[in-house]
Every structure is written in structure tokens, then in C-alpha cells.
Design a protein around this motif. Structure first.
Motif, PDB file in Angstrom:
ATOM      1  N   TYR A  90      -3.235   5.770  -4.254  1.00 23.05           N
ATOM      2  CA  TYR A  90      -1.908   5.934  -3.629  1.00 23.05           C
ATOM      3  C   TYR A  90      -0.858   5.141  -4.423  1.00 23.05           C
ATOM      4  CZ  TYR A  90      -3.501   8.012   0.857  1.00 23.05           C
ATOM      5  OH  TYR A  90      -3.998   8.831   1.846  1.00 23.05           O
ATOM      6  N   ARG A  91      -1.207   3.924  -4.819  1.00 26.84           N
ATOM      7  CA  ARG A  91      -0.256   3.080  -5.553  1.00 26.84           C
ATOM      8  C   ARG A  91       0.125   3.722  -6.890  1.00 26.84           C
ATOM      9  NH1 ARG A  91      -0.749  -0.338  -9.427  1.00 26.84           N
ATOM     10  NH2 ARG A  91       0.979  -1.749  -9.767  1.00 26.84           N
ATOM     11  N   GLN A  95       2.941   6.091  -3.900  1.00 29.85           N
ATOM     12  CA  GLN A  95       2.928   6.105  -2.439  1.00 29.85           C
ATOM     13  C   GLN A  95       2.602   4.691  -1.947  1.00 29.85           C
ATOM     14  OE1 GLN A  95       0.452   9.347  -1.026  1.00 29.85           O
ATOM     15  NE2 GLN A  95       1.175  10.683  -2.668  1.00 29.85           N
ATOM     16  N   TYR A  96       3.555   3.792  -2.170  1.00 26.24           N
ATOM     17  CA  TYR A  96       3.313   2.367  -1.987  1.00 26.24           C
ATOM     18  C   TYR A  96       3.007   1.964  -0.552  1.00 26.24           C
ATOM     19  CZ  TYR A  96       5.378   2.452  -6.638  1.00 26.24           C
ATOM     20  OH  TYR A  96       5.656   2.735  -7.946  1.00 26.24           O
ATOM     21  N   GLU A  97       3.694   2.559   0.408  1.00 22.43           N
ATOM     22  CA  GLU A  97       3.436   2.218   1.813  1.00 22.43           C
ATOM     23  C   GLU A  97       2.025   2.639   2.216  1.00 22.43           C
ATOM     24  OE1 GLU A  97       5.277   0.330   3.691  1.00 22.43           O
ATOM     25  OE2 GLU A  97       6.996   0.239   2.331  1.00 22.43           O
ATOM     26  N   LYS A  98       1.622   3.849   1.813  1.00 19.40           N
ATOM     27  CA  LYS A  98       0.258   4.302   2.111  1.00 19.40           C
ATOM     28  C   LYS A  98      -0.763   3.405   1.419  1.00 19.40           C
ATOM     29  CE  LYS A  98       0.470   9.253   3.032  1.00 19.40           C
ATOM     30  NZ  LYS A  98       0.048  10.569   2.508  1.00 19.40           N
ATOM     31  N   ALA A 100      -0.417   0.191   0.623  1.00 17.23           N
ATOM     32  CA  ALA A 100      -0.487  -1.079   1.334  1.00 17.23           C
ATOM     33  C   ALA A 100      -1.247  -0.929   2.654  1.00 17.23           C
ATOM     34  CB  ALA A 100       0.915  -1.628   1.577  1.00 17.23           C
ATOM     35  N   GLU A 101      -0.987   0.139   3.380  1.00 17.09           N
ATOM     36  CA  GLU A 101      -1.677   0.371   4.658  1.00 17.09           C
ATOM     37  C   GLU A 101      -3.189   0.512   4.444  1.00 17.09           C
ATOM     38  OE1 GLU A 101      -1.948   3.996   7.893  1.00 17.09           O
ATOM     39  OE2 GLU A 101      -0.030   3.656   6.896  1.00 17.09           O
ATOM     40  N   ARG A 104      -4.620  -2.845   3.302  1.00 18.03           N
ATOM     41  CA  ARG A 104      -4.672  -3.785   4.444  1.00 18.03           C
ATOM     42  C   ARG A 104      -5.892  -3.500   5.303  1.00 18.03           C
ATOM     43  NH1 ARG A 104      -0.195  -6.921   5.189  1.00 18.03           N
ATOM     44  NH2 ARG A 104       1.800  -6.060   4.501  1.00 18.03           N
ATOM     45  N   LEU A 124       1.916  -4.517  -2.292  1.00 21.82           N
ATOM     46  CA  LEU A 124       2.978  -5.229  -1.586  1.00 21.82           C
ATOM     47  C   LEU A 124       4.144  -5.525  -2.527  1.00 21.82           C
ATOM     48  CD1 LEU A 124       0.823  -7.639   0.571  1.00 21.82           C
ATOM     49  CD2 LEU A 124       2.240  -5.740   1.400  1.00 21.82           C
ATOM     50  N   ASN A 126       5.066  -3.675  -4.941  1.00 24.03           N
ATOM     51  CA  ASN A 126       5.770  -2.396  -5.084  1.00 24.03           C
ATOM     52  C   ASN A 126       6.616  -2.047  -3.869  1.00 24.03           C
ATOM     53  OD1 ASN A 126       2.889  -1.385  -6.789  1.00 24.03           O
ATOM     54  ND2 ASN A 126       4.884  -1.501  -7.782  1.00 24.03           N
ATOM     55  N   THR A 127       6.248  -2.564  -2.693  1.00 25.11           N
ATOM     56  CA  THR A 127       7.043  -2.288  -1.492  1.00 25.11           C
ATOM     57  C   THR A 127       8.175  -3.289  -1.329  1.00 25.11           C
ATOM     58  OG1 THR A 127       5.706  -3.653  -0.013  1.00 25.11           O
ATOM     59  CG2 THR A 127       5.031  -1.330  -0.269  1.00 25.11           C
TER      60      THR A 127
END
Length: 168
Positions: A90-91, A95-98, A100-101, A104, A124, A126-127
Motif C-alpha cells: 500500500y505504501r 496509499q499511505y493511510e491504508k 499505516a492502518e 498498525r 507514518l 508519509n502521512t
């Protein structure tokens, strides 16, 4: 275990051996065929995702990682690898939020895994969550470095990991 399971196991092992032996495209083709025969098999989906990833086919890897993580029967080690692989993919895809999720989730499940924490820190960053990214990396450094000079200051590094703005 029936003959179908034995065939699946031997075909999966052969495909993984091809991938690890550098025959990545042949491995990918075999895993795609195996996935057609075992569409609900999480381990096959995971190995298929990995085969795509190592070829730089990140976008094509995503649905296989997702299938692996929603399927049953994935070993804990493969689940850890799938979370890391999907989050990292994803990174790479922006798709940085995906990312990180997903990472996590991986850190929650496998809190001692330094690779998951490292890739989470990158996502993180990247976000825009720079402070949290640095905290994760400094905690990892303070707790795991074998460098003698880092070990000498591990308490200070761990302290500042909690708040980089701290002055005392």
C-alpha cells in the motif's frame, strides 16, 4: 489428509522453491494456477501475493494479500508476513493511510516485530505523522541496537523517543 491436499502441498512447496531460487515468473505462473484450483486457500493467496510483489507487480499483489488475510488457515508467521507485505505494498502504491492502518494492525498483533514497526514508521512519515514515526524508530533503536555507543545512551534515546521536544 487426502490426495488433493498432498498435491496442493507439494505444488505450493515447489512454487515457493522456484520463487526463492530466483525463478520468480515461473513461480508466479504456478501460483496463479494453484490459486485457480484452491481459490479460498489463504496460504496459496499469500504466496501468490509475494510472487507478484517480488516482481514489482505491487498493484496485482494487493488482492492476493487481502484474500490471504481474510481467509482461514494462515499460519501466524504467514499472517505477520502478509500484514507486512500488504502494508508495504500500500505504501509503495501511495496509499499511505491504508498502509499505516494495515501496519498498525500488524504491530498490535505482533508488537515485538521490528520490521512491522519500521515499516509503520515509514508509512507514518508519509502521512505526515513525523513525531510518531520518529518515536517508533527511536524506541526500536533504543531497545534493539547492538552498537556500543547507542547502548551507552539507550536510556536517553528511549526518554526522548516519548517527546523529542523535551529539554530536560
Amino acid at each position: 489428509m487426502n490426495d488433493n491436499d498432498n498435491d496442493r502441498d507439494s505444488l505450493l512447496a515447489a512454487a515457493v522453491a522456484l520463487r526463492t531460487g530466483g525463478h520468480r515468473e515461473e513461480a508466479r505462473q504456478r501460483l496463479l494456477a494453484l490459486g485457480a484450483d484452491f481459490p479460498d486457500d489463504a496460504a496459496v493467496a499469500y504466496q501468490t501475493a509475494w510472487a507478484h510483489d517480488v516482481l514489482g507487480l505491487e498493484a496485482e499483489a494487493v488482492p492476493f494479500y487481502e484474500r490471504a488475510l481474510t481467509g482461514a488457515g494462515l499460519s501466524e508467521e504467514d499472517r505477520r508476513g502478509a500484514l507486512l507485505g500488504l502494508g508495504s505494498t500500500y505504501r509503495v502504491l501511495g496509499q499511505y493511510e491504508k498502509a499505516a492502518e494495515t501496519l498498525r494492525d500488524g504491530v498490535r498483533r505482533f508488537p515485538e516485530d521490528g520490521a512491522l514497526r519500521t515499516f509503520l514508521a515509514m508509512a507514518l512519515f508519509n502521512t505526515g505523522a513525523h513525531h510518531e514515526a520518529m518515536r517508533l524508530l527511536l524506541e526500536l533503536l533504543a531497545s534493539g541496537s547492538t552498537d556500543p555507543s547507542v547502548r551507552e545512551y539507550h536510556e536517553a534515546i528511549a526518554y526522548y523517543a516519548q517527546d523529542l521536544r523535551a529539554t530536560v
